[in-house]
Design a protein around this motif. Structure first.
Motif, PDB file in Angstrom:
ATOM      1  N   LYS A 164     -13.432  38.179   2.148  1.00 37.16           N
ATOM      2  CA  LYS A 164     -13.028  38.994   0.970  1.00 37.16           C
ATOM      3  C   LYS A 164     -13.211  38.220  -0.038  1.00 37.16           C
ATOM      4  CE  LYS A 164      -9.821  42.235   3.029  1.00 37.16           C
ATOM      5  NZ  LYS A 164      -8.348  42.672   3.262  1.00 37.16           N
ATOM      6  N   LYS A 165     -13.013  37.128  -0.365  1.00 40.64           N
ATOM      7  CA  LYS A 165     -13.215  36.448  -1.573  1.00 40.64           C
ATOM      8  C   LYS A 165     -14.579  36.084  -1.786  1.00 40.64           C
ATOM      9  CE  LYS A 165     -10.961  32.474  -3.733  1.00 40.64           C
ATOM     10  NZ  LYS A 165     -10.053  31.226  -3.597  1.00 40.64           N
ATOM     11  N   ASP A 166     -15.560  35.874  -0.617  1.00 38.01           N
ATOM     12  CA  ASP A 166     -16.703  36.179  -0.875  1.00 38.01           C
ATOM     13  C   ASP A 166     -17.318  37.130  -1.588  1.00 38.01           C
ATOM     14  OD1 ASP A 166     -16.733  33.255  -0.137  1.00 38.01           O
ATOM     15  OD2 ASP A 166     -17.592  33.550   1.906  1.00 38.01           O
ATOM     16  N   LYS A 167     -17.011  38.326  -0.956  1.00 36.71           N
ATOM     17  CA  LYS A 167     -17.432  39.587  -1.319  1.00 36.71           C
ATOM     18  C   LYS A 167     -16.897  39.798  -2.834  1.00 36.71           C
ATOM     19  CE  LYS A 167     -17.592  42.187   3.172  1.00 36.71           C
ATOM     20  NZ  LYS A 167     -17.254  43.159   3.804  1.00 36.71           N
ATOM     21  N   HIS A 168     -15.958  39.408  -3.101  1.00 41.24           N
ATOM     22  CA  HIS A 168     -15.200  39.576  -4.439  1.00 41.24           C
ATOM     23  C   HIS A 168     -16.066  38.775  -5.325  1.00 41.24           C
ATOM     24  CE1 HIS A 168     -12.129  41.201  -7.413  1.00 41.24           C
ATOM     25  NE2 HIS A 168     -11.990  39.693  -7.651  1.00 41.24           N
ATOM     26  N   THR A 227     -19.484  40.670  -5.945  1.00 39.83           N
ATOM     27  CA  THR A 227     -19.325  41.743  -7.083  1.00 39.83           C
ATOM     28  C   THR A 227     -19.117  41.409  -8.164  1.00 39.83           C
ATOM     29  OG1 THR A 227     -18.043  42.900  -5.171  1.00 39.83           O
ATOM     30  CG2 THR A 227     -17.721  43.824  -7.190  1.00 39.83           C
ATOM     31  N   LYS A 228     -18.220  40.324  -8.560  1.00 40.31           N
ATOM     32  CA  LYS A 228     -18.315  40.012 -10.057  1.00 40.31           C
ATOM     33  C   LYS A 228     -19.472  39.561 -10.390  1.00 40.31           C
ATOM     34  CE  LYS A 228     -13.310  38.957 -10.370  1.00 40.31           C
ATOM     35  NZ  LYS A 228     -12.202  38.076 -10.993  1.00 40.31           N
ATOM     36  N   ARG A 259     -22.243  49.922  -6.064  1.00 39.11           N
ATOM     37  CA  ARG A 259     -20.778  49.816  -6.450  1.00 39.11           C
ATOM     38  C   ARG A 259     -20.693  51.080  -7.362  1.00 39.11           C
ATOM     39  NH1 ARG A 259     -16.059  47.225  -6.636  1.00 39.11           N
ATOM     40  NH2 ARG A 259     -14.845  47.003  -8.583  1.00 39.11           N
TER      41      ARG A 259
END
Length: 165
Positions: A4-8, A11-12, A75
């Motif tokens: 999740k942290k990698d995806k977040h 995304t950023k 997104r």
């Protein structure tokens, strides 16, 4: 949790890169790089290495940007679809069957398009920018509206006839 942290992070990262690369200053920098490259051509005798530098760098940047822009576009599209779904769900006069239509097959979308083409033709006949219909009620509402308009015209004619008497 690391996924999740990698995806977040991505995304950023993609949002920031997309925003930055769409700015006028980045365009100007890219343009200046090309100008400098062109100017240096005679100094390097327009060698294969000189050409390879710009070709390789632009190919790598383009390849990476495709994925960054696609993630950002996915997104943005999802956010837009959710906003449209909320508007459809919140309005009592809209068809809830239009929520999540982006998941329909091409054939199902073609059927829906036929309904909206019909609505557009009915609206064009009415010459009324503010008329609206749901998919299921297009013909029915159109006919009701015309019947009411005709009744109103008939009533006006009756009133005028009675006034003259």
């Amino acid at each position: 949790m690391k996924k999740k942290k990698d995806k977040h992070f991505f995304t950023k990262f993609s949002a920031a890169v997309t925003k930055a690369t769409g700015s006028p200053i980045v365009f100007l920098i890219a343009f200046l790089i090309i100008v400098v490259w062109c100017i240096t051509g005679p100094f390097f005798h327009f060698s294969d290495t000189w050409q390879l530098i710009i070709n390789t760098s632009t190919t790598i940047i383009t390849f990476l940007m495709v994925f960054v822009i696609q993630q950002s576009q996915n997104r943005d599209t999802l956010a837009l679809q959710l906003k449209l779904n909320e508007l459809i769900a919140a309005n009592k006069d809209t068809s809830n069957r239009l929520i999540d239509i982006e998941d329909l097959s091409d054939q199902e979308l073609a059927v829906l398009k036929k309904f909206y083409v019909k609505l557009a033709k009915l609206a064009a006949k009415d010459n009324d920018l503010f008329s609206t219909h749901s998919i299921d009620e297009a013909t029915e509402k159109h006919n009701v509206k015309h019947d009411l308009a005709n009744d109103s015209k008939k009533q006006s004619l009756k009133n005028k006839t009675h006034e003259k008497e």
